[in-house]
Design an enzyme around this catalytic site. Sequence first.
Site, PDB file in Angstrom:
ATOM      1  N   ARG A  24       0.829  -1.221   0.000  1.00 55.04           N
ATOM      2  CA  ARG A  24       0.000   0.000   0.000  1.00 55.04           C
ATOM      3  C   ARG A  24       0.858   1.264   0.000  1.00 55.04           C
ATOM      4  NH1 ARG A  24      -5.375  -0.756   2.517  1.00 55.04           N
ATOM      5  NH2 ARG A  24      -6.043  -2.725   1.664  1.00 55.04           N
ATOM      6  N   ARG A  28      -3.003   6.574   1.619  1.00 53.17           N
ATOM      7  CA  ARG A  28      -3.485   7.778   2.289  1.00 53.17           C
ATOM      8  C   ARG A  28      -2.494   8.472   3.211  1.00 53.17           C
ATOM      9  NH1 ARG A  28      -8.622   4.645   4.180  1.00 53.17           N
ATOM     10  NH2 ARG A  28      -6.926   3.152   4.165  1.00 53.17           N
ATOM     11  N   ARG A  37      -6.764  12.276  -4.305  1.00 54.79           N
ATOM     12  CA  ARG A  37      -8.008  11.694  -3.785  1.00 54.79           C
ATOM     13  C   ARG A  37      -9.009  12.759  -3.364  1.00 54.79           C
ATOM     14  NH1 ARG A  37     -11.378   9.568  -2.237  1.00 54.79           N
ATOM     15  NH2 ARG A  37     -11.268   8.064  -0.542  1.00 54.79           N
ATOM     16  N   ASP A  73      -7.157  -2.161  -6.900  1.00 51.39           N
ATOM     17  CA  ASP A  73      -7.596  -2.840  -5.681  1.00 51.39           C
ATOM     18  C   ASP A  73      -7.963  -4.270  -6.008  1.00 51.39           C
ATOM     19  OD1 ASP A  73      -8.284  -2.024  -2.733  1.00 51.39           O
ATOM     20  OD2 ASP A  73      -9.737  -3.525  -3.375  1.00 51.39           O
ATOM     21  N   TYR A 149     -14.686 -11.404   0.739  1.00 51.19           N
ATOM     22  CA  TYR A 149     -15.374 -10.125   0.487  1.00 51.19           C
ATOM     23  C   TYR A 149     -16.704 -10.346  -0.227  1.00 51.19           C
ATOM     24  CZ  TYR A 149     -11.389  -7.538   2.181  1.00 51.19           C
ATOM     25  OH  TYR A 149     -10.419  -7.025   2.999  1.00 51.19           O
TER      26      TYR A 149
HETATM   27  O1  CP3 Z   1       0.158  -1.146  -2.580  1.00 47.89           O
HETATM   28  C1  CP3 Z   1      -0.241  -0.255  -3.366  1.00 47.89           C
HETATM   29  O2  CP3 Z   1       0.168   0.922  -3.319  1.00 47.89           O
HETATM   30  C2  CP3 Z   1      -1.175  -0.664  -4.490  1.00 47.89           C
HETATM   31  C3  CP3 Z   1      -2.560  -0.436  -4.291  1.00 47.89           C
HETATM   32  C4  CP3 Z   1      -3.396  -1.394  -3.452  1.00 47.89           C
HETATM   33  C5  CP3 Z   1      -4.593  -0.972  -2.826  1.00 47.89           C
HETATM   34  N1  CP3 Z   1      -5.219  -2.046  -2.288  1.00 47.89           N
HETATM   35  C6  CP3 Z   1      -5.082   0.428  -2.817  1.00 47.89           C
HETATM   36  C7  CP3 Z   1      -6.090   0.830  -1.828  1.00 47.89           C
HETATM   37  C8  CP3 Z   1      -3.289  -2.769  -3.208  1.00 47.89           C
HETATM   38  C9  CP3 Z   1      -2.171  -3.713  -3.585  1.00 47.89           C
HETATM   39  C10 CP3 Z   1      -4.448  -3.170  -2.480  1.00 47.89           C
HETATM   40  C11 CP3 Z   1      -4.725  -4.565  -2.081  1.00 47.89           C
HETATM   41  C12 CP3 Z   1      -5.878  -4.837  -1.211  1.00 47.89           C
HETATM   42  N2  CP3 Z   1      -7.106  -4.239  -1.210  1.00 47.89           N
HETATM   43  C13 CP3 Z   1      -5.905  -5.890  -0.260  1.00 47.89           C
HETATM   44  C14 CP3 Z   1      -4.793  -6.874  -0.014  1.00 47.89           C
HETATM   45  C15 CP3 Z   1      -3.743  -6.312   0.882  1.00 47.89           C
HETATM   46  C16 CP3 Z   1      -4.177  -6.179   2.324  1.00 47.89           C
HETATM   47  O3  CP3 Z   1      -4.268  -5.037   2.782  1.00 47.89           O
HETATM   48  O4  CP3 Z   1      -4.390  -7.189   2.981  1.00 47.89           O
HETATM   49  C17 CP3 Z   1      -7.175  -5.874   0.347  1.00 47.89           C
HETATM   50  C18 CP3 Z   1      -7.658  -6.788   1.427  1.00 47.89           C
HETATM   51  C19 CP3 Z   1      -7.931  -4.826  -0.259  1.00 47.89           C
HETATM   52  C20 CP3 Z   1      -9.344  -4.467   0.019  1.00 47.89           C
HETATM   53  C21 CP3 Z   1      -9.492  -3.083   0.496  1.00 47.89           C
HETATM   54  N3  CP3 Z   1      -9.231  -1.961  -0.256  1.00 47.89           N
HETATM   55  C22 CP3 Z   1      -9.947  -2.671   1.757  1.00 47.89           C
HETATM   56  C23 CP3 Z   1     -10.326  -3.589   2.892  1.00 47.89           C
HETATM   57  C24 CP3 Z   1      -9.955  -1.270   1.740  1.00 47.89           C
HETATM   58  C25 CP3 Z   1     -10.494  -0.356   2.804  1.00 47.89           C
HETATM   59  C26 CP3 Z   1      -9.666  -0.368   4.020  1.00 47.89           C
HETATM   60  C27 CP3 Z   1      -8.849   0.856   4.046  1.00 47.89           C
HETATM   61  O5  CP3 Z   1      -7.636   0.746   4.268  1.00 47.89           O
HETATM   62  O6  CP3 Z   1      -9.454   1.922   3.847  1.00 47.89           O
HETATM   63  C28 CP3 Z   1      -9.451  -0.842   0.488  1.00 47.89           C
HETATM   64  C29 CP3 Z   1      -9.264   0.552   0.047  1.00 47.89           C
HETATM   65  C30 CP3 Z   1      -7.943   0.916  -0.559  1.00 47.89           C
HETATM   66  N4  CP3 Z   1      -7.220   0.152  -1.438  1.00 47.89           N
HETATM   67  C31 CP3 Z   1      -7.257   2.142  -0.362  1.00 47.89           C
HETATM   68  C32 CP3 Z   1      -6.106   2.098  -1.156  1.00 47.89           C
HETATM   69  C33 CP3 Z   1      -5.077   3.195  -1.342  1.00 47.89           C
HETATM   70  C34 CP3 Z   1      -7.765   3.315   0.455  1.00 47.89           C
HETATM   71  C35 CP3 Z   1      -8.829   3.965  -0.331  1.00 47.89           C
HETATM   72  C36 CP3 Z   1      -8.888   5.454  -0.208  1.00 47.89           C
HETATM   73  O7  CP3 Z   1      -8.056   6.169  -0.819  1.00 47.89           O
HETATM   74  O8  CP3 Z   1      -9.820   5.938   0.450  1.00 47.89           O
END
Ligand code: CP3
Length: 341
Positions: A24, A28, A37, A73, A149
Site C-alpha cells: 500500500r 493515504r 483523492r 484494488d 469479500y
Molecule cells: O500497494 C499499493 O500501493 C497498491 C494499491 C493497493 C490498494 N489495495 C489500494 C487501496 C493494493 C495492492 C491493495 C490490495 C488490497 N485491497 C488488499 C490486499 C492487501 C491487504 O491489505 O491485505 C485488500 C484486502 C484490499 C481491500 C481493500 N481496499 C480494503 C479492505 C480497503 C479499505 C480499508 C482501508 O484501508 O481503507 C481498500 C481501500 C484501498 N485500497 C485504499 C487504497 C489506497 C484506500 C482507499 C482510499 O483512498 O480511500
Amino acid sequence: MSNNTFLDACYRRPTSHIPIWIMRQAGRYMPQYQEVRGKVDFLTLCRTPDLATKVTLLPVDLLNVDAAILFSDILIPLEPMGIPVAFEDKKGPVLGAVQDDKAIGALRSIEPEEDVPFVLEAIRQIRGELTGRVPLIGFSGAPFTLATYAVEGGTTKSFHNIKGMMYSRPDLLSDLLDLLADVVISYLNAQIKAGAQAVQIFDTWGGILADPEYIKFALEPTRKVISGLDRSRVPVIYYLNNGAYLAHHLKDLDVDVIGIDWRQDIGHARSTLGKTRGIQGNLDPTVLFASKEEIARRAHQLIDDAGPEPGHIFNLGHGILPPTPMENAISLVEAVHSYKR
Ligand code: CP3
C-alpha cells in the site's frame, strides 16, 4: 539507470542492496496521494489510467522504493463478475453479498480486455513512464480472500457468513472458489501480457482458517491459479497474512517468493519454507510510528535475521497504516538501502 534489485531478489540473485517496496505504498499516508483523492473518489482513481499512473509513480519518486505496484484494488475484478462494489470512507468496501445458489450461479467469469480495460491501460502507461527505472508489480487477491469479500459483502470481524457457508455448503463455496480461480488466472495473465513484470497474489484472509480448511479452500484454489499463469517471464509472489502456523504447507508451493506477515520470525520462516525461494517481509507496520533510530535498528535486525543468502525482499508484514508519518517511510527505505552487513 536500470534498477533490477527487486527482480534479482525474486530469482535469488545477489544484489548490491536489499530491495524494498511497501505494501500500500501509494496510499493515504501520503499528502500527494490525498491531493489526488481530494478531487476524485477511490474507484474513479482506479478506473482512470492517467490518475492511476500518477499515484503508482509517487512512491517511486518520493520514497525511492525498488519496485512500483499497480495502483488498483483486489476488489476491482468482482464488479464485472456481477458483484456491485463501493468504497465508503468510514466503512471501507461494501459489496453486494453473494450467499446462495441463485446469487453464486448468476456470477460470470471476466474478459479483462473488455471488462477492466482501464487496469491494462494503466499498466501500459506506467511501464511507459517508468522507462525501466524499477519493475512494475501487478496483483490480484487470492480466491479465498476474494470469496471472503464476496460472501461477507465487506470487511468483517467474525467471518460467520463465509465460514458458515464453508461448514454448511462446502460444495457451493467450492463452486465460487473455482470460478474465482478462473477469474484470477485470466486477470493476472492479462496484466502480464500488458506489461506487469512480477505478480503478487494477496491472501489476506487465508489465515482465518485451521489447517485442513486452509488447504482445501485457500491453498488448493491458489495452486490452481498458479498452475494457470503464463509465468515463464515473471516471478510470482504469494503473500499470506497471519499465516505463521500454515507456513509448512507452503514448502512446495510453486511460486518464486513467499510474502509473510509481521507476526513471525523471518529467519525461522525462511528455514521452514526452504531456501529455494525468495522471502518478502516482514516489518510490523507500526514500527513506522517509532523514532528514525528505532526504525533503522529494527530494519537492520530484520535483515540480519533473514540471513545472508540472496532472495530477501524487504517489505512491511502488512499494509502501511494511513496515519504513518511519510518521512518515517522514507527513512525506512534509506535504512534498508544503506545497510551493509
Ligand atoms: O500497494 C499499493 O500501493 C497498491 C494499491 C493497493 C490498494 N489495495 C489500494 C487501496 C493494493 C495492492 C491493495 C490490495 C488490497 N485491497 C488488499 C490486499 C492487501 C491487504 O491489505 O491485505 C485488500 C484486502 C484490499 C481491500 C481493500 N481496499 C480494503 C479492505 C480497503 C479499505 C480499508 C482501508 O484501508 O481503507 C481498500 C481501500 C484501498 N485500497 C485504499 C487504497 C489506497 C484506500 C482507499 C482510499 O483512498 O480511500
